[in-house]
Design an enzyme around this catalytic site. Structure first.
Site, PDB file in Angstrom:
ATOM      1  N   THR A  44       3.094  -0.114  -6.618  1.00 58.43           N
ATOM      2  CA  THR A  44       3.236   0.882  -7.791  1.00 58.43           C
ATOM      3  C   THR A  44       4.505   0.891  -8.365  1.00 58.43           C
ATOM      4  OG1 THR A  44       1.619   2.098  -6.447  1.00 58.43           O
ATOM      5  CG2 THR A  44       2.370   3.238  -8.539  1.00 58.43           C
ATOM      6  N   THR A  45       5.687   1.056  -7.544  1.00 56.54           N
ATOM      7  CA  THR A  45       6.783   1.134  -7.710  1.00 56.54           C
ATOM      8  C   THR A  45       7.316   0.029  -8.601  1.00 56.54           C
ATOM      9  OG1 THR A  45       7.224   2.429  -5.669  1.00 56.54           O
ATOM     10  CG2 THR A  45       9.224   1.594  -7.215  1.00 56.54           C
ATOM     11  N   TYR A 107      -9.426   5.839  -8.900  1.00 49.26           N
ATOM     12  CA  TYR A 107     -10.349   6.128  -9.900  1.00 49.26           C
ATOM     13  C   TYR A 107     -11.861   6.056  -9.646  1.00 49.26           C
ATOM     14  CZ  TYR A 107     -12.232   6.749 -14.689  1.00 49.26           C
ATOM     15  OH  TYR A 107     -12.864   7.304 -15.771  1.00 49.26           O
ATOM     16  N   TYR A 133      -2.829   1.417   2.339  1.00 50.68           N
ATOM     17  CA  TYR A 133      -1.817   2.051   1.387  1.00 50.68           C
ATOM     18  C   TYR A 133      -2.626   3.448   1.093  1.00 50.68           C
ATOM     19  CZ  TYR A 133       1.546   3.638  -2.182  1.00 50.68           C
ATOM     20  OH  TYR A 133       2.475   4.300  -2.885  1.00 50.68           O
ATOM     21  N   ARG A 138      -2.205   9.424  -6.139  1.00 48.68           N
ATOM     22  CA  ARG A 138      -2.387   8.558  -7.096  1.00 48.68           C
ATOM     23  C   ARG A 138      -3.822   8.156  -7.293  1.00 48.68           C
ATOM     24  NH1 ARG A 138       1.959   6.010 -10.317  1.00 48.68           N
ATOM     25  NH2 ARG A 138       4.104   6.507  -9.492  1.00 48.68           N
ATOM     26  N   LYS A 161       0.618   2.465   5.096  1.00 46.09           N
ATOM     27  CA  LYS A 161       1.543   3.406   4.461  1.00 46.09           C
ATOM     28  C   LYS A 161       1.089   4.698   4.092  1.00 46.09           C
ATOM     29  CE  LYS A 161       4.301   3.620  -0.032  1.00 46.09           C
ATOM     30  NZ  LYS A 161       4.789   2.627  -1.229  1.00 46.09           N
ATOM     31  N   ILE A 203       8.272   3.047   3.701  1.00 44.81           N
ATOM     32  CA  ILE A 203       8.409   2.028   2.451  1.00 44.81           C
ATOM     33  C   ILE A 203       8.956   2.780   1.193  1.00 44.81           C
ATOM     34  CG2 ILE A 203       7.067   0.891   0.835  1.00 44.81           C
ATOM     35  CD1 ILE A 203       5.367  -0.229   3.025  1.00 44.81           C
TER      36      ILE A 203
END
Length: 293
Positions: A44-45, A107, A133, A138, A161, A203
């Site tokens: 995402t980063t 989503y 993850y 999010r 993560k 992370i």
């Protein structure tokens, strides 16, 4: 077992929106020289939601060219489409990545049964180690400890993560999935208690711009030097907070530009951070000794 300070890499862009390949590879090289244990491209980063599949593949390959043999490369390969996650994970495997980081489908809001089926499908279609993850903030869905423990029984689902900020989780996950299940924090501000509860590393977003300090904190933890851990934790905490004064990666990209590492350009719908946020980022970097006064 992955451990220590692992950087969730930003993806530098040129002013016209293209991937700045030279800046990215220089950045990966600098990260490893500063003591970063491993790198995560296109998480995402790294603004993975706005990269085309071809760009996604390219960023993974660029990271591997620099890092392979110097530190593990854990490629972000998640999607809310299971077929797309399989495709991206297969590419990471074929490119030579050390592991894949697969986010819980966002989503769609799958049930725990759906989460299990998604990760098992990615696992069964590939031959690469997989990290779950889990980031409810999010993705909206939160994988339970029980579901994670069931997935941990699959041979190549090796860890998580954890970006829940729930500090009971690492201890509960260790009890349910075993001490060999790799637990990496996805929340910089909670890293010390996460390690104390059974975690193995982080992370990190902050390590994009403070890789040496983040690596030193993990080294001090491994050495049992709690005084040093506390000193570094207090020094870094304002930076952790500043990196999320707006949605990531806006603040960390601005910090990277201040430090001369790369430009701060992002792709829509991400936009330049507000002036007030810029002041917070600058103040945090100066306070930590990362930027001159």
């Amino acid at each position: 077992m992955f451990k220590g300070s692992i950087t969730a890499l930003i993806t530098p862009f040129t002013q016209d929106g293209a991937i700045d390949e030279k800046a990215f590879q220089s950045f990966v090289d600098w990260q490893l020289k500063q003591g970063t244990t491993g790198v995560v491209p296109v998480g995402t980063t790294g603004e993975s939601p706005t990269l085309s599949h071809a760009e996604h593949h390219r960023v993974v390959e660029l990271a591997l060219e620099v890092a392979k043999g110097r530190g593990p490369v854990i490629a972000g390969t998640g999607s809310n489409s299971t077929a797309e996650a399989v495709s991206l994970t297969r590419h990471a495997q074929n490119a030579g990545a050390d592991a894949a980081l697969v986010v819980t489908p966002y989503y769609n809001k799958p049930t725990q049964k759906g989460l299990y089926a998604h990760f098992k499908a990615v696992h069964d279609a590939t031959d690469i180690p997989i990290l779950i993850y889990n980031i409810p903030g999010r993705s909206i869905v939160d994988m339970s400890v029980e579901t994670m423990a069931e997935l941990a029984k699959l041979p190549r689902i090796i860890g998580v993560k954890d970006a829940t900020s729930d500090l009971e989780r690492p201890a509960l996950t260790r009890l349910a999935a075993g001490a060999d299940f790799c637990q990496l924090s996805g929340e910089d501000g909670t890293i010390v208690p996460f390690l104390a509860q059974g975690g193995h590393g982080c992370i990190s977003v902050t390590s994009n711009i403070a890789p040496k300090l983040c690596a030193e904190l993990h080294a001090a933890w491994a050495a049992g030097n709690i005084a040093k851990v506390q000193e570094l934790n207090y020094r870094l905490m304002p930076v952790h907070k500043a990196m999320f004064c707006e949605a990531s990666p806006g603040p960390v990209k601005y910090a990277a530009e201040l430090l001369g590492l790369c430009g701060s350009h992002m792709r829509l719908p991400m936009v330049e951070i507000a002036d007030e946020s810029k002041r917070k980022v600058e103040a945090a970097l100066k306070g930590a000794g990362l930027l001159g006064h």
